[in-house]
Write an enzyme that holds these catalytic residues in place. Structure first.
Site, PDB file in Angstrom:
ATOM      1  N   LYS A  35       0.492  -1.226  -0.337  1.00 38.30           N
ATOM      2  CA  LYS A  35      -0.019  -0.001  -0.045  1.00 38.30           C
ATOM      3  C   LYS A  35       0.705   1.270  -0.280  1.00 38.30           C
ATOM      4  CE  LYS A  35      -0.691   0.164   4.821  1.00 38.30           C
ATOM      5  NZ  LYS A  35      -1.787  -0.387   6.152  1.00 38.30           N
ATOM      6  N   TYR A 253      16.480  29.889   7.403  1.00 36.81           N
ATOM      7  CA  TYR A 253      15.207  30.589   7.860  1.00 36.81           C
ATOM      8  C   TYR A 253      15.299  30.576   9.271  1.00 36.81           C
ATOM      9  CZ  TYR A 253      12.572  30.814   3.744  1.00 36.81           C
ATOM     10  OH  TYR A 253      12.533  30.421   2.117  1.00 36.81           O
TER      11      TYR A 253
HETATM   12  C1  LIG Z   1      -3.771  -4.236   8.233  1.00 34.50           C
HETATM   13  C2  LIG Z   1      -2.008  -4.080   7.786  1.00 34.50           C
HETATM   14  N1  LIG Z   1      -1.390  -5.680   7.557  1.00 34.50           N
HETATM   15  C3  LIG Z   1      -0.054  -5.355   7.524  1.00 34.50           C
HETATM   16  C4  LIG Z   1       0.873  -4.391   7.220  1.00 34.50           C
HETATM   17  C5  LIG Z   1       2.591  -4.670   7.528  1.00 34.50           C
HETATM   18  O1  LIG Z   1       3.311  -3.996   8.679  1.00 34.50           O
HETATM   19  P1  LIG Z   1       4.499  -3.094   8.740  1.00 34.50           P
HETATM   20  O2  LIG Z   1       4.740  -2.256   7.481  1.00 34.50           O
HETATM   21  O3  LIG Z   1       4.591  -2.906  10.062  1.00 34.50           O
HETATM   22  O4  LIG Z   1       5.043  -4.478   8.439  1.00 34.50           O
HETATM   23  C6  LIG Z   1       0.136  -3.265   7.675  1.00 34.50           C
HETATM   24  C7  LIG Z   1       0.489  -1.809   7.996  1.00 34.50           C
HETATM   25  O5  LIG Z   1       0.370  -0.547   8.220  1.00 34.50           O
HETATM   26  C8  LIG Z   1      -0.872  -3.332   7.816  1.00 34.50           C
HETATM   27  O6  LIG Z   1      -1.667  -2.006   8.350  1.00 34.50           O
END
Ligand SMILES: Cc1ncc(COP(=O)(O)O)c(C=O)c1O
Length: 362
Positions: A35, A253
């Site tokens: 994602k 700044y």
């Molecule tokens: C539902 C879910 N599963 C797995 C993951 C993967 O987590 P990580 O990046 O800590 O391995 C995430 C990440 O936010 C998540 O929201």
């Protein structure tokens, strides 16, 4: 390219990190979390690299799933929040996308949709994260309801760990216990994120769901000693100015940093307009010619300044590593009181992504 603000993505490192997942959880299927543009690393190049060796991808919405299908990736894709509206269900069915089911309305919508090709579902159980999912007492009934629907091909279970990065916390054991009380052995389940994969073997079960460790960053607040992860991204820019400022001269700044002595100060071609954190404090490390220098003064939109006293030979044109093998993204995250996930995700499109084989810090 004129202005250097570049994220080099090391494809071999992605594969190496996946092999760490495989050897850590050898009997589990692997669902690679892609994602948010593969945590800023680039959805399609990362997906193409990992596809031959993973069992599924996880994304958060159709906008992330459909490009994978359009690119010819035909494996399992799980949408971690399922469908956001009933109108999306037919798209799930048409493109063979797996839906996480976490609310009763989603079951009702599935019951009413004229689905021709049934959907694989993952029942989300909230075992303690307090975010998405049916509470354990309601989970069995929801699973039974789902299973009875003609539009549902299969039901697997999923829960998410809230504290797996805290080895002292009892919460992971409690969450696993709550899941085991309601889960029967006929259903596959997925529990472990990266921290679970690395730290909690009991959480591996049928499917692990690693994200951050695939990108070579530790899910822990400290570097993971035995994980041997390789950072998959090197964020680099260029020294575009080097000059000596007098004692008492302000830098950037608001003159947040005042030179304590006459000293060489460098200007680097990257800033918050590229996603480098604006609130990075003085002392945040950068790498120059294999040595560390320190950020000084407020980060500007296109530039940031560095104290070159520790690298006096530095010249305009020298490469500057903002994060990569050294410093690692976790070092910057720690200095900026955030997590490497956020650093990666906030990189803007202005940062050119370059994909390379062969791992080096360069
Ligand atoms: C539902 C879910 N599963 C797995 C993951 C993967 O987590 P990580 O990046 O800590 O391995 C995430 C990440 O936010 C998540 O929201």
């Amino acid at each position: 390219m004129s202005r250097l603000a570049q994220a080099t993505i090391h494809l071999d490192a992605l594969r190496h990190n996946l092999s760490v997942v495989r050897s850590t959880a050898p009997t589990s299927h692997v669902m690679a979390v892609l994602k948010a543009n593969a945590y800023g690393h680039g959805l399609l190049p990362v997906a193409h690299e990992l596809a031959p060796d993973v069992d599924a991808f996880a994304v958060s919405c159709l906008e992330e799933a459909l490009p994978l299908r359009m690119a010819g990736l035909n494996g399992r894709i799980v949408l971690l929040e399922g469908f956001f509206a009933a109108e999306e269900i037919m798209t799930f069915s048409r493109h063979h996308l797996d839906a996480v089911i976490h609310q009763p309305w989603q079951i009702e919508a599935l019951a009413q949709a004229p689905i021709k090709s049934p959907i694989d579902c993952w029942l989300k159980v909230d075992t303690g994260m307090g975010r998405l999912g049916f509470l354990p007492n309601d989970a069995l009934a929801a699973a039974e309801q789902l299973q009875r629907l003609e539009g549902v091909a299969s039901v697997r279970w999923m829960t998410h760990l809230a504290n797996a990065d805290e080895p002292e916390s009892t919460q992971t054991d409690e969450q696993l216990e709550r899941l085991s009380r309601v889960l029967d052995s006929t259903h596959q389940a997925s529990v472990a994120n990266s921290a679970g994969t690395l730290q909690w073997p009991e959480s591996h079960v049928d499917w692990v769901r690693p994200g951050i460790m695939l990108y070579g960053s530790s899910p822990f607040a400290w570097p993971s000693p035995d994980a041997a992860l390789q950072p998959a991204m090197t964020l680099e820019a260029e020294l575009i100015s080097v000059k000596t400022l007098a004692k008492g001269h302000g830098v950037g700044y608001g003159g947040r940093y005042i030179c304590p002595q006459a000293m060489p100060v460098g200007v680097v071609s990257i800033g918050y307009g590229d996603g480098y954190p604006r609130h990075a404090p003085d002392g945040t490390p950068v790498g120059i010619n294999g040595q560390r220098a320190q950020l000084i003064g407020k980060v500007s939109m296109d530039m940031l300044c560095v104290d070159l006293r520790d690298v006096p030979q530095a010249q305009p044109g020298d490469r500057v590593i903002l994060w990569g093998a050294d410093p690692v993204a976790g070092d910057i995250a720690q200095a900026c009181q955030t997590i490497s996930y956020e650093l990666f995700c906030r990189l803007t499109p202005r940062v050119q992504r370059v994909y390379r084989r062969g791992y080096s810090n360069g």
